[in-house]
Scaffold this motif. Sequence first.
Motif, PDB file in Angstrom:
ATOM      1  N   ALA A   1       1.164  -1.380  -0.050  1.00  6.72           N
ATOM      2  CA  ALA A   1       0.258  -0.053   0.239  1.00  6.72           C
ATOM      3  C   ALA A   1       0.986   1.532   0.368  1.00  6.72           C
ATOM      4  CB  ALA A   1      -0.493   0.078   1.657  1.00  6.72           C
ATOM      5  N   ALA A   2       0.339   2.233  -0.426  1.00  3.66           N
ATOM      6  CA  ALA A   2       1.035   3.883  -1.037  1.00  3.66           C
ATOM      7  C   ALA A   2       0.322   4.720   1.105  1.00  3.66           C
ATOM      8  CB  ALA A   2       0.707   4.477  -1.709  1.00  3.66           C
ATOM      9  N   ALA A   3      -0.583   4.078   1.511  1.00 10.98           N
ATOM     10  CA  ALA A   3      -0.948   4.900   3.150  1.00 10.98           C
ATOM     11  C   ALA A   3      -0.911   4.107   4.073  1.00 10.98           C
ATOM     12  CB  ALA A   3      -1.715   5.850   2.453  1.00 10.98           C
ATOM     13  N   SER A   4      -1.458   3.882   5.184  1.00 14.96           N
ATOM     14  CA  SER A   4      -1.738   3.390   5.788  1.00 14.96           C
ATOM     15  C   SER A   4      -3.085   2.120   5.187  1.00 14.96           C
ATOM     16  CB  SER A   4      -1.529   3.637   7.348  1.00 14.96           C
ATOM     17  OG  SER A   4      -2.975   4.537   7.653  1.00 14.96           O
ATOM     18  N   VAL A   5      -3.192   1.340   5.975  1.00 18.66           N
ATOM     19  CA  VAL A   5      -4.372   0.469   5.616  1.00 18.66           C
ATOM     20  C   VAL A   5      -5.326  -0.113   6.307  1.00 18.66           C
ATOM     21  CG1 VAL A   5      -5.614  -1.559   4.097  1.00 18.66           C
ATOM     22  CG2 VAL A   5      -3.316  -0.920   3.223  1.00 18.66           C
ATOM     23  N   HIS A   6      -6.402   0.375   7.084  1.00 21.07           N
ATOM     24  CA  HIS A   6      -7.383   0.170   8.067  1.00 21.07           C
ATOM     25  C   HIS A   6      -7.721  -1.451   7.151  1.00 21.07           C
ATOM     26  CE1 HIS A   6      -6.837   3.897   8.941  1.00 21.07           C
ATOM     27  NE2 HIS A   6      -7.287   3.558  10.273  1.00 21.07           N
ATOM     28  N   VAL A   7      -7.773  -2.766   8.461  1.00 19.33           N
ATOM     29  CA  VAL A   7      -8.232  -3.394   7.919  1.00 19.33           C
ATOM     30  C   VAL A   7      -9.401  -3.855   9.516  1.00 19.33           C
ATOM     31  CG1 VAL A   7      -8.078  -6.893   7.515  1.00 19.33           C
ATOM     32  CG2 VAL A   7      -5.798  -4.936   7.486  1.00 19.33           C
ATOM     33  N   TYR A   8     -10.593  -4.188   8.135  1.00 21.53           N
ATOM     34  CA  TYR A   8     -12.142  -5.012   8.630  1.00 21.53           C
ATOM     35  C   TYR A   8     -12.442  -6.106   8.406  1.00 21.53           C
ATOM     36  CZ  TYR A   8     -12.102   0.582   9.208  1.00 21.53           C
ATOM     37  OH  TYR A   8     -11.973   1.488   9.576  1.00 21.53           O
ATOM     38  N   LEU A   9     -13.167  -6.674   9.624  1.00 22.43           N
ATOM     39  CA  LEU A   9     -13.836  -8.086   9.214  1.00 22.43           C
ATOM     40  C   LEU A   9     -15.279  -7.566   8.930  1.00 22.43           C
ATOM     41  CD1 LEU A   9     -13.275 -11.575   9.724  1.00 22.43           C
ATOM     42  CD2 LEU A   9     -14.155 -10.912  12.051  1.00 22.43           C
ATOM     43  N   HIS A  10     -14.965  -8.489   7.469  1.00 25.02           N
ATOM     44  CA  HIS A  10     -16.347  -7.753   6.725  1.00 25.02           C
ATOM     45  C   HIS A  10     -17.477  -9.088   7.344  1.00 25.02           C
ATOM     46  CE1 HIS A  10     -19.483  -6.847   4.662  1.00 25.02           C
ATOM     47  NE2 HIS A  10     -19.458  -7.773   3.463  1.00 25.02           N
ATOM     48  N   THR A  11     -17.141  -9.958   6.606  1.00 27.47           N
ATOM     49  CA  THR A  11     -17.973 -11.756   6.534  1.00 27.47           C
ATOM     50  C   THR A  11     -19.645 -11.170   6.829  1.00 27.47           C
ATOM     51  OG1 THR A  11     -16.385 -12.671   7.474  1.00 27.47           O
ATOM     52  CG2 THR A  11     -18.642 -13.515   8.076  1.00 27.47           C
TER      53      THR A  11
ATOM     54  N   PHE B   1      -3.981 -14.724  10.183  1.00 24.74           N
ATOM     55  CA  PHE B   1      -5.558 -14.930  11.622  1.00 24.74           C
ATOM     56  C   PHE B   1      -5.434 -16.599  11.566  1.00 24.74           C
ATOM     57  CE2 PHE B   1      -7.361 -12.732   8.176  1.00 24.74           C
ATOM     58  CZ  PHE B   1      -8.407 -13.329   7.679  1.00 24.74           C
ATOM     59  N   LEU B   2      -6.015 -16.641  12.230  1.00 21.51           N
ATOM     60  CA  LEU B   2      -7.159 -18.512  12.426  1.00 21.51           C
ATOM     61  C   LEU B   2      -8.223 -17.606  12.071  1.00 21.51           C
ATOM     62  CD1 LEU B   2      -5.791 -21.020  13.040  1.00 21.51           C
ATOM     63  CD2 LEU B   2      -7.026 -20.963  15.031  1.00 21.51           C
ATOM     64  N   GLY B   3      -8.933 -18.645  10.986  1.00 17.76           N
ATOM     65  CA  GLY B   3     -10.335 -18.372  11.167  1.00 17.76           C
ATOM     66  C   GLY B   3     -10.080 -19.466  10.224  1.00 17.76           C
ATOM     67  N   ASN B   4     -11.422 -19.784   9.477  1.00 21.43           N
ATOM     68  CA  ASN B   4     -12.319 -20.353   8.022  1.00 21.43           C
ATOM     69  C   ASN B   4     -13.075 -19.795   7.272  1.00 21.43           C
ATOM     70  OD1 ASN B   4     -14.341 -19.883  10.284  1.00 21.43           O
ATOM     71  ND2 ASN B   4     -15.529 -22.517  10.477  1.00 21.43           N
ATOM     72  N   GLY B   5     -14.066 -19.175   7.617  1.00 16.47           N
ATOM     73  CA  GLY B   5     -14.773 -18.480   6.407  1.00 16.47           C
ATOM     74  C   GLY B   5     -15.307 -17.168   6.871  1.00 16.47           C
ATOM     75  N   CYS B   6     -14.325 -16.237   5.546  1.00 16.48           N
ATOM     76  CA  CYS B   6     -14.788 -14.992   6.457  1.00 16.48           C
ATOM     77  C   CYS B   6     -14.212 -14.323   5.930  1.00 16.48           C
ATOM     78  CB  CYS B   6     -13.408 -14.885   7.418  1.00 16.48           C
ATOM     79  SG  CYS B   6     -12.377 -14.813   7.088  1.00 16.48           S
ATOM     80  N   SER B   7     -14.566 -13.125   5.246  1.00 19.36           N
ATOM     81  CA  SER B   7     -13.622 -11.761   5.111  1.00 19.36           C
ATOM     82  C   SER B   7     -13.464 -10.612   5.197  1.00 19.36           C
ATOM     83  CB  SER B   7     -15.579 -11.230   3.801  1.00 19.36           C
ATOM     84  OG  SER B   7     -16.462 -11.030   4.088  1.00 19.36           O
ATOM     85  N   LEU B   8     -12.300 -10.247   4.066  1.00 17.37           N
ATOM     86  CA  LEU B   8     -11.657  -8.936   5.356  1.00 17.37           C
ATOM     87  C   LEU B   8     -12.186  -7.076   3.899  1.00 17.37           C
ATOM     88  CD1 LEU B   8      -8.562 -10.112   6.381  1.00 17.37           C
ATOM     89  CD2 LEU B   8     -10.774  -9.422   7.593  1.00 17.37           C
ATOM     90  N   VAL B   9     -11.798  -6.402   4.919  1.00 16.17           N
ATOM     91  CA  VAL B   9     -11.835  -5.089   4.319  1.00 16.17           C
ATOM     92  C   VAL B   9     -11.027  -4.082   4.202  1.00 16.17           C
ATOM     93  CG1 VAL B   9     -13.412  -3.022   3.565  1.00 16.17           C
ATOM     94  CG2 VAL B   9     -14.885  -5.072   3.457  1.00 16.17           C
ATOM     95  N   LEU B  10     -10.503  -4.274   3.041  1.00 19.06           N
ATOM     96  CA  LEU B  10      -9.287  -2.923   2.823  1.00 19.06           C
ATOM     97  C   LEU B  10      -9.418  -1.656   3.231  1.00 19.06           C
ATOM     98  CD1 LEU B  10      -6.410  -5.295   1.517  1.00 19.06           C
ATOM     99  CD2 LEU B  10      -7.530  -4.964   3.798  1.00 19.06           C
ATOM    100  N   ASP B  11      -9.256  -0.935   3.346  1.00 15.03           N
ATOM    101  CA  ASP B  11      -9.430   0.602   3.819  1.00 15.03           C
ATOM    102  C   ASP B  11      -8.450   1.846   3.711  1.00 15.03           C
ATOM    103  OD1 ASP B  11     -11.200   3.457   2.809  1.00 15.03           O
ATOM    104  OD2 ASP B  11     -11.862   3.381   5.650  1.00 15.03           O
ATOM    105  N   SER B  12      -8.391   2.172   2.389  1.00 11.99           N
ATOM    106  CA  SER B  12      -6.703   3.087   2.794  1.00 11.99           C
ATOM    107  C   SER B  12      -7.165   3.954   1.195  1.00 11.99           C
ATOM    108  CB  SER B  12      -5.536   2.204   2.011  1.00 11.99           C
ATOM    109  OG  SER B  12      -4.721   2.777   2.278  1.00 11.99           O
ATOM    110  N   THR B  13      -6.032   5.448   2.138  1.00 11.14           N
ATOM    111  CA  THR B  13      -6.390   6.427   0.797  1.00 11.14           C
ATOM    112  C   THR B  13      -5.554   6.172  -0.788  1.00 11.14           C
ATOM    113  OG1 THR B  13      -4.324   7.372   2.774  1.00 11.14           O
ATOM    114  CG2 THR B  13      -6.656   8.102   2.761  1.00 11.14           C
TER     115      THR B  13
END
Length: 198
Positions: A37-47, A70-82
Motif C-alpha cells: 500500500a502507498a498509505a496506511s491500511v485499515h483492515v476490517y472483518l466483514h463477513t 489470523f486463524l479462521g475458516n469462512g470469512c471476508s476482509l475489507v481493506l480501507d486506505s487513502t
Amino acid sequence: MEIQKLGDLSRWRVHNEKEAIFFSDHKVRTIRLDVRAAASVHVYLHTNADGVVVDEFLTVLPAGLSAVEFLGNGCSLVLDSTGPVSYFSPEVEAIWHENVEEETFTTIANRRERNPEVEWMEFLMQQNINSRMAAMDAEFERRMLALEERNANANSLENAGGSGGGVHQRTAAKRAKQPDAQAGAIEPAAADAAGASR
C-alpha cells in the motif's frame, strides 16, 4: 539495506474498496494476507451471508509491504486506505490447471505375463529351501537334546562321587601349615634385659 521480496508481481491483485476479500470455509486454518500500500491500511472483518459480523475493526497496516495473519475458516476482509492497495494470498489464487490439448502421452502399462515354466522353477526352488530349513531345524533340535543329555549324565556322575571328567570335580587337599621361622628366636628386648642383668 533491507530487501523486500515481492515474488511474482503478476500474482498481486489490485484491491477494489467496494469489494471484500473472501476466504473459503472448508476448515479452520492460518490465513495470511500480504498487502502492498502507498498509505496506511485499515483492515476490517466483514463477513456476512449469515456469517454476520459486518465491518469489525481488526488492525492497521503501515504503508509499504506488510502482512496480516489470523486463524479462521469462512470469512471476508475489507481493506480501507487513502492510496492504492494491492494484495496477495494463496487462499484466493486459482490452483487448478485446464488441459486444453486432447493429446495425451500417458498410457496404462499392463503387467507382462510371466512364463509358467519360470514360475514352476521358482516354486520348486522355494520347496527345496523350505525342506532344507526344516532339516536344519531338526538337526539343531537333535544337537540340543544330545547336549542336555550329556550335561545331565555329567551331573549325575558328579553327585555319585565319580570323576565326571570335569576340572573341579574333587576338593583339593589342604596344605600343611608351615612352621614359623621365628618360633625359636628370642625377642631382642628380652635379650637386652638378660645382658643387663649380667
